[in-house]
Design a protein around this motif. Structure first.
Motif, short mmCIF file in Angstrom:
data_model
loop_
_atom_site.label_atom_id
_atom_site.label_comp_id
_atom_site.label_asym_id
_atom_site.label_seq_id
_atom_site.Cartn_x
_atom_site.Cartn_y
_atom_site.Cartn_z
N PHE A 1 0.83 -1.21 0.00
CA PHE A 1 0.00 0.00 0.00
C PHE A 1 0.87 1.26 0.00
CE2 PHE A 1 -2.92 -3.21 1.41
CZ PHE A 1 -4.01 -2.92 0.61
N ALA A 2 2.01 1.16 0.67
CA ALA A 2 2.95 2.29 0.64
C ALA A 2 3.36 2.56 -0.81
CB ALA A 2 4.18 1.97 1.50
N ALA A 3 3.58 1.48 -1.57
CA ALA A 3 3.98 1.63 -2.97
C ALA A 3 2.87 2.30 -3.77
CB ALA A 3 4.31 0.26 -3.55
N GLN A 4 1.64 1.93 -3.47
CA GLN A 4 0.51 2.52 -4.19
C GLN A 4 0.37 4.00 -3.86
OE1 GLN A 4 -2.19 -0.64 -3.72
NE2 GLN A 4 -3.60 0.12 -5.29
N ILE A 5 0.51 4.30 -2.57
CA ILE A 5 0.40 5.70 -2.14
C ILE A 5 1.55 6.52 -2.73
CG2 ILE A 5 0.61 7.19 -0.09
CD1 ILE A 5 -1.17 5.22 1.37
N PHE A 6 2.71 5.90 -2.79
CA PHE A 6 3.87 6.55 -3.40
C PHE A 6 3.53 7.00 -4.83
CE2 PHE A 6 7.28 5.86 -6.46
CZ PHE A 6 8.25 6.75 -6.02
N ARG A 7 2.92 6.10 -5.60
CA ARG A 7 2.61 6.42 -7.00
C ARG A 7 1.61 7.57 -7.10
NH1 ARG A 7 3.25 2.07 -11.33
NH2 ARG A 7 5.48 2.01 -10.92
N LEU A 8 0.56 7.47 -6.27
CA LEU A 8 -0.46 8.52 -6.28
C LEU A 8 0.16 9.86 -5.90
CD1 LEU A 8 -3.36 6.65 -4.49
CD2 LEU A 8 -3.33 7.38 -6.87
N PHE B 1 -8.19 7.48 -1.96
CA PHE B 1 -7.76 6.09 -2.07
C PHE B 1 -7.98 5.32 -0.76
CE2 PHE B 1 -4.00 3.25 -1.39
CZ PHE B 1 -4.36 2.25 -2.27
N LEU B 2 -8.15 6.05 0.37
CA LEU B 2 -8.25 5.37 1.66
C LEU B 2 -9.45 4.42 1.75
CD1 LEU B 2 -7.17 7.96 4.37
CD2 LEU B 2 -5.92 6.02 3.44
N GLY B 3 -10.55 4.79 1.11
CA GLY B 3 -11.72 3.90 1.13
C GLY B 3 -11.38 2.54 0.55
N PRO B 4 -10.99 2.50 -0.74
CA PRO B 4 -10.61 1.21 -1.33
C PRO B 4 -9.43 0.56 -0.61
CG PRO B 4 -10.54 2.97 -2.99
CD PRO B 4 -11.02 3.58 -1.73
N GLY C 1 -8.97 -3.18 0.76
CA GLY C 1 -7.81 -3.99 0.39
C GLY C 1 -7.08 -4.54 1.60
N ILE C 2 -6.98 -3.70 2.63
CA ILE C 2 -6.28 -4.13 3.85
C ILE C 2 -7.07 -5.25 4.53
CG2 ILE C 2 -5.73 -3.36 6.18
CD1 ILE C 2 -3.90 -1.57 4.98
N LEU C 3 -8.39 -5.11 4.52
CA LEU C 3 -9.21 -6.15 5.14
C LEU C 3 -9.00 -7.48 4.44
CD1 LEU C 3 -12.61 -4.37 5.89
CD2 LEU C 3 -10.80 -4.98 7.48
N THR C 4 -9.04 -7.48 3.11
CA THR C 4 -8.87 -8.74 2.39
C THR C 4 -7.42 -9.20 2.45
OG1 THR C 4 -8.79 -7.43 0.39
CG2 THR C 4 -10.82 -8.62 0.81
N GLY C 5 -6.50 -8.23 2.36
CA GLY C 5 -5.09 -8.59 2.42
C GLY C 5 -4.73 -9.23 3.74
N THR D 1 -18.18 2.67 7.55
CA THR D 1 -17.75 3.79 8.40
C THR D 1 -16.49 4.45 7.84
OG1 THR D 1 -18.40 2.30 10.16
CG2 THR D 1 -17.49 4.41 10.82
N LEU D 2 -15.52 3.64 7.49
CA LEU D 2 -14.24 4.20 7.05
C LEU D 2 -14.39 4.93 5.72
CD1 LEU D 2 -11.86 1.38 8.22
CD2 LEU D 2 -12.10 3.67 9.15
N THR D 3 -15.20 4.39 4.82
CA THR D 3 -15.40 5.06 3.54
C THR D 3 -16.10 6.39 3.77
OG1 THR D 3 -15.78 2.84 2.71
CG2 THR D 3 -16.12 4.63 1.16
N PHE D 4 -17.05 6.38 4.69
CA PHE D 4 -17.78 7.60 5.01
C PHE D 4 -16.82 8.68 5.51
CE2 PHE D 4 -19.90 10.14 8.34
CZ PHE D 4 -20.87 10.77 7.55
N PHE D 5 -15.94 8.30 6.45
CA PHE D 5 -15.00 9.27 6.98
C PHE D 5 -14.05 9.79 5.90
CE2 PHE D 5 -16.01 7.67 11.35
CZ PHE D 5 -16.48 8.88 11.80
N ALA D 6 -13.65 8.88 5.03
CA ALA D 6 -12.75 9.29 3.94
C ALA D 6 -13.46 10.33 3.06
CB ALA D 6 -12.34 8.07 3.12
N ASP D 7 -14.75 10.11 2.80
CA ASP D 7 -15.50 11.05 1.96
C ASP D 7 -15.62 12.42 2.63
OD1 ASP D 7 -15.72 9.22 0.03
OD2 ASP D 7 -17.84 8.74 0.35
#
Lengths: 452, 278
Positions: free
Chosen positions: B155-162, B205-208, B212-216, B258-264
């Motif tokens: 996820f750090a790599a993904q955030i790095f790209r963004l 990106f935090l919502g998705p 991802g973290i949950l499934t990962g 909840t987390l998606t809501f807060f991110a929005d």
């Protein structure tokens, strides 16, 4: 660790914890598995095992220091007997009558002989557990529960009131729940754990080569076999079943899957003192009927080993019979459901004996036994098993069981493939450990040497 | 519907015993009755007893497992932000240098590696070669390091790209050019004009990412033998532990919502354009 009730536990992981917590009237010798005095100082059988008398040790105590008497044994066994408990081994005592003739004497009688009852008493199902039962309740065994974190760790500590507490050397044992065999192997190799019951198949050659002091596959009282669905075409024909069984090159199969597994020529594994091994009949001469379909279906539950074996069988049947096999794999519960419903042609199976006696293997193929699942029904077989149950002489009993097994192998509703081996990793620091046929561990007789 | 039931095992239970068990767990009732029962339980915040862990309620299991998963998930997310964001901005600022190139290579590598491979590599390095950290298990901070690292790094790599992409366009934008022309120090330029803009796609990106973290975490929890929600989720389905799998599904849904809501909400505060849509 899912179930911490000795009467309900069936998983081998759960049972290992139960062995540490709950003691039976007898305990097994860690190498030979023969019953030795446990909570009882002595046990005697009468009428070939129809009646049993147990004398409890004086001054037995629960882990909280209160007295443990024959009345507690009765209560624990009554709980096993009652269907409302939901105990898988309920049938062990279903038709038993037991009474306490004094605070330290117990009489048990059965309608027919149970020569193995003293050995069965060392199993968690017949151990003495308090009623009503909770996992935190006092225990009768060498250890008591200290803490439990679900799917993580069950920690037990030494029970100072155990009858043989002086012999118990290890003060604490942590039983870890580890799903992945690779993770368990990592933990073992890094020295975090001293015992693990399984290893990943991929690691076996390396372990045999480099960790021979810790990894020694040894025979288990279990058979890997296949069931044929005798209710449906084409395997309603015994001749075809025999052909399929005879076309399996068991030596090659055992060699390919490795890990010390032995080819099985009988259903009951070797190792029962006094029981003459049966053997597969010589292959039938008749060529296969033209009406037989050109392909069959083989059902197995998803696992690496099962897939390897399925592929080898597929190849051998193709080469030796010219019949192609479609392999179908299913997730465990779906597989069990299909097998139970008779929704298969050939299916992978295995069976592990509960105590060292041919009956724990042979009884399951009686016509109406719920674990039969082949649809095979033979009055002659049922008769032999029934007669063996009533036999009071061990020689006669074994002879009848041997006849039954020979019949089973001739009629071939099943075909034995391999005898299982234990895949335990045992740290050389763990002294007093014996690999035995049932893969059971007597934790109370182990010592841990930090410096070997 | 999945076939097979919670009490199916190799050794079939005696019929009487099976009937008793089915009655205890209300499996002898009609599907509608069972549905009503679980809805009713749900309104009381209860899921009932677990089928596989006899004598333990689903709420207790969730209460044990949730903190472990949360610690792992938030740890990984925090790590991803702390590593990904600054390196992303740095990489954009040093565009086309050796630093940029090596950071980009590293991020591609981390994105390409499945987390179980990463875990294997990390275990072999830190547990067996260097012998610094335990290969699995739970109980202390030392046990947390490897799983957090293995879950967080991709996820750090993904955030790095963004962060890098957004920072690049921010660095070339008119306000930045003007600020530089007016002689604003480079540090201030980054702080005032680049950093806030970089946050926008990352918060989105935090919502998705949470999903991802949950499934990962399913995989990571298994590899490191952590008793979190992820491993329960898989096992409860395999065990046909109906109550537990329902409980985890409800909990996952609530967490994700909840987390998606807060991110929005956060996003609306950061990006005036979103607010102006109202």
């Amino acid at each position: 660790m899912a179930i911490l009730d000795p009467l309900l536990a069936t998983g081998s992981g759960d049972l290992r914890v139960m062995q540490a917590l709950h003691a039976g009237l007898t305990r097994f010798h860690p190498a030979t598995l023969q019953p030795e005095p446990g909570l009882a100082t002595s046990f005697t059988s009468h009428q070939g095992g129809r009646r049993w008398t147990f004398h409890l040790r004086p001054d037995l105590k629960w882990s909280d220091g209160t007295a443990l008497t024959s009345a507690d044994v009765l209560q624990s066994w009554k709980r096993l007997q009652s269907p409302s408990t939901g105990a898988p081994f309920q049938s062990w005592l279903a038709d038993a009558v037991f009474t306490a003739t004094s605070p330290d004497t117990l009489e048990v009688s059965f309608p027919f002989p149970h020569p193995q009852f003293a050995a069965m008493c060392s199993s968690p199902a017949l151990s003495v557990a308090p009623v009503p039962f909770t996992p935190d309740a006092p225990t009768s065994g060498p250890y008591q529960l200290e803490s439990r974190k679900i799917r993580d760790c069950v920690r037990v500590k030494k029970n100072a009131h155990y009858w043989n507490a002086l012999e118990v050397q290890i003060p604490h044992i942590d039983f870890l729940t580890v799903e992945s065999q690779f993770t368990a192997l990592n933990l073992f190799l890094s020295g975090e754990v001293h015992y693990t019951p399984n290893v990943p198949a991929l690691a076996i050659p390396k372990l045999l080569e480099k960790f021979a002091d810790a990894f020694q596959p040894s025979p288990q009282f279990g058979t890997y076999f296949i069931r044929f669905n005798t209710k449906k075409s084409p395997f309603h024909d015994p001749l075809l079943r025999q052909q399929f069984s005879a076309a399996i090159q068991r030596n090659l199969l055992a060699e390919s899957v490795g890990a010390g597994r032995m080819p099985a020529w009988s259903f009951v594994p070797p190792g029962i003192p006094g029981y003459p091994s049966a053997s597969l009949p010589s292959p039938p001469q008749k060529v296969i009927d033209k009406k037989i379909p050109t392909h069959v279906e083989y059902l197995y539950n998803s696992s690496e080993l099962n897939r390897d074996i399925a592929e080898i069988l597929q190849h051998q049947w193709q080469t030796n019979l010219g019949i192609s096999t479609r392999l179908v794999n299913q997730e465990w519960k779906t597989f069990l459901y299909a097998q139970r419903q008779g929704d298969y042609q050939i299916s992978r199976s295995s069976w592990i004996g509960d105590y060292l006696d041919p009956m724990t293997f042979l009884e399951i193929f009686q016509s109406h036994h719920p674990n039969n699942r082949t649809g095979w029904a033979s009055e002659e077989y049922d008769g032999l098993i029934r007669e063996a149950r009533h036999a009071t002489q061990q020689d006669r009993r074994f002879q009848l069981l041997h006849e039954a097994e020979t019949l089973l192998l001739r009629e071939a509703p099943i075909a034995p493939l391999l005898f299982e081996t234990s895949q335990e990793l045992v740290s050389p620091k763990l002294k007093g450990f014996h690999r035995n046929l049932r893969g059971v561990v007597d934790w109370s007789r182990l010592t841990l040497q930090e410096e070997p | 519907m999945a076939r097979g039931g919670p009490f199916d095992q190799e050794r079939e239970l005696p019929t009487e015993v099976l009937q008793q068990l089915r009655a205890q767990y209300h499996l002898d009732e009609s599907i509608l009755q069972q549905y009503y029962r679980s809805l009713e339980n749900l309104f009381h915040g209860e899921f009932g007893p677990s089928f596989a862990y006899r004598g333990v309620s689903v709420s207790d299991i969730l209460a044990d497992a949730l903190p472990i998963s949360l610690a792992l998930g938030f740890g990984a997310l925090l790590l991803a932000l702390l590593l990904g964001l600054p390196t992303g901005i740095l990489s954009a600022w040093k565009k086309n240098t050796k630093t940029d190139a090596s950071l980009r290579t590293l991020s591609s590598l981390l994105l390409a590696l499945p987390n179980f491979v990463l875990a294997g590599l990390a275990i072999s390095l830190f547990s067996f070669t260097l012998e610094w950290l335990p290969p699995a298990g739970s109980g202390g901070i030392r046990h947390q390091i490897l799983p957090t690292l293995c879950l967080g790094l991709p996820f750090a790599a993904q955030i790095f790209r963004l962060a890098r992409n957004e920072a690049l366009s921010a660095l070339q934008s008119a306000p930045t050019r003007t600020a530089r022309a007016k002689g604003l120090p480079e540090a201030k330029v980054l702080q005032r004009h680049v950093f806030p803009r970089t946050l926008v796609p990352i918060v989105a990106f935090l919502g998705p990412a949470t999903a991802g973290i949950l499934t990962g975490s399913l995989v990571i929890e298994q590899v490191f033998a952590l008793p979190g929600l992820g491993s329960h989720f898989v096992q409860s389905a395999l065990n046909r532990d109906y109550t537990l799998s329902l409980g985890i599904t409800v909990l996952y849904t609530a967490l994700l919502g909840t987390l998606t809501f807060f991110a929005d909400v956060l996003l609306a505060r950061l990006d005036p354009r979103i607010q102006s849509l109202r």
